[in-house]
Write an enzyme that holds these catalytic residues in place. Structure first.
Site, PDB file in Angstrom:
ATOM      1  N   GLU A  27       0.937  -1.171   0.132  1.00  0.00           N
ATOM      2  CA  GLU A  27      -0.003  -0.175  -0.001  1.00  0.00           C
ATOM      3  C   GLU A  27       0.905   1.359  -0.187  1.00  0.00           C
ATOM      4  OE1 GLU A  27      -3.456   2.215   2.601  1.00  0.00           O
ATOM      5  OE2 GLU A  27      -2.929   0.031   3.210  1.00  0.00           O
TER       6      GLU A  27
ATOM      7  N   HIS B  51       6.260   9.531 -19.848  1.00  0.00           N
ATOM      8  CA  HIS B  51       5.823   8.305 -18.977  1.00  0.00           C
ATOM      9  C   HIS B  51       5.669   6.945 -19.889  1.00  0.00           C
ATOM     10  CE1 HIS B  51       4.196  10.867 -15.094  1.00  0.00           C
ATOM     11  NE2 HIS B  51       5.423  11.294 -15.488  1.00  0.00           N
TER      12      HIS B  51
ATOM     13  N   GLU C  40       3.371   5.249 -20.184  1.00  0.00           N
ATOM     14  CA  GLU C  40       2.075   4.953 -20.739  1.00  0.00           C
ATOM     15  C   GLU C  40       2.111   5.953 -22.002  1.00  0.00           C
ATOM     16  OE1 GLU C  40       1.103   4.739 -16.334  1.00  0.00           O
ATOM     17  OE2 GLU C  40       2.488   5.923 -17.640  1.00  0.00           O
TER      18      GLU C  40
ATOM     19  N   CYS D 139      -1.431  11.146 -17.533  1.00  0.00           N
ATOM     20  CA  CYS D 139      -1.363  10.140 -18.271  1.00  0.00           C
ATOM     21  C   CYS D 139      -2.823   9.457 -18.721  1.00  0.00           C
ATOM     22  CB  CYS D 139      -0.479   8.965 -17.888  1.00  0.00           C
ATOM     23  SG  CYS D 139       1.208   9.283 -18.049  1.00  0.00           S
TER      24      CYS D 139
END
Length: 247
Positions: free
Chosen positions: A88, A124, A126, A157
């Protein structure tokens, strides 16, 4: 976030992240983090700058930042185990790994497979996928694209991916993410909802997805992946948060 009802591991992860967030820095070029399995950054590359004017010769190539998009076939196993771990609190995981499969609808050609890696200092992964992996995009073909990513897209993104999918209706994208990136932030939630509205399939990676990615995209030397203790529990946690965002 309150820790009530979360497993002890997450509370320890949070405490560790809080202690280290101010001291963790991006590794200098060429270093290798042996303890956490992070792969070394890419080498610096040079780019020519056209400075010719008034008859002058172009200037010498300028040195680009050391961190660039890396494209390859298989991921270093240490990097995979660290970057894809679905904890997490992900202190130190400052890059995105994107494993992709592309079916262009032509059975004879098979699947296009590989991975991209970024350092969040420029483009990035993506965004780079559409400029580096679909260079020969053909609007006459039907593309079925699957991503296995170390974390879900940032808001910028998500917006860019949504624009591409709206413009290229023949591209069907599924994104399976190991972790949700800053999922509590409103702009992140808005981005994921906009992406979902385009028809993009969004899901958190299940334990079986980690094993599949290990077998398909990692230099595993035919060794099986030993999943970490709370892999399934962490998947359920993230999947619940994603469902709440997209409802």
């Amino acid at each position: 976030m309150a820790d009530k009802g979360r497993p002890l591991m997450r509370r320890k992860e949070k405490a560790s992240a809080e202690r280290t967030k101010d001291v963790q820095k991006v590794k200098s070029e060429g270093e290798r983090a042996v303890d956490n399995g992070e792969a070394p950054p890419a080498e610096a590359s040079n780019g020519a700058v056209d400075g010719s004017q008034n008859g002058e010769s172009p200037v010498e190539p300028m040195e680009l930042p050391p961190f660039e998009i890396i494209q390859g076939d298989r991921i270093d196993p240490f990097a995979f185990k660290f970057q894809f771990k679905n904890v997490e609190y992900s202190s130190g995981r400052n890059k995105t790994f994107l494993c992709y499969l592309v079916d262009e609808g032509q059975a004879a050609d098979g699947l296009l497979r590989g991975y991209l890696e970024d350092e969040h200092t420029g483009a990035h992964a993506e965004e780079a996928f559409f400029t580096q992996c679909l260079l020969n995009y053909d609007p006459a073909l039907r593309y079925t694209v699957t991503w296995y990513v170390s974390s879900s897209p940032c808001s910028a993104c998500a917006a860019k991916i949504a624009e591409v999918l709206k413009a290229r209706t023949n591209v069907k994208l599924s994104i399976f993410a190991a972790r949700l990136f800053e999922w509590e932030e409103t702009e992140i939630q808005v981005g994921l909802k906009a992406l979902h509205a385009t028809g993009c399939k969004l899901r958190v990676m299940k334990p079986l997805d980690f094993s599949y990615t290990w077998e398909t995209f990692v230099e595993n030397e035919e060794e099986p992946l030993n999943l970490w203790e709370d892999c399934k529990e962490n998947y359920e946690f993230y999947q619940e948060k994603l469902a709440d965002i997209l409802q």
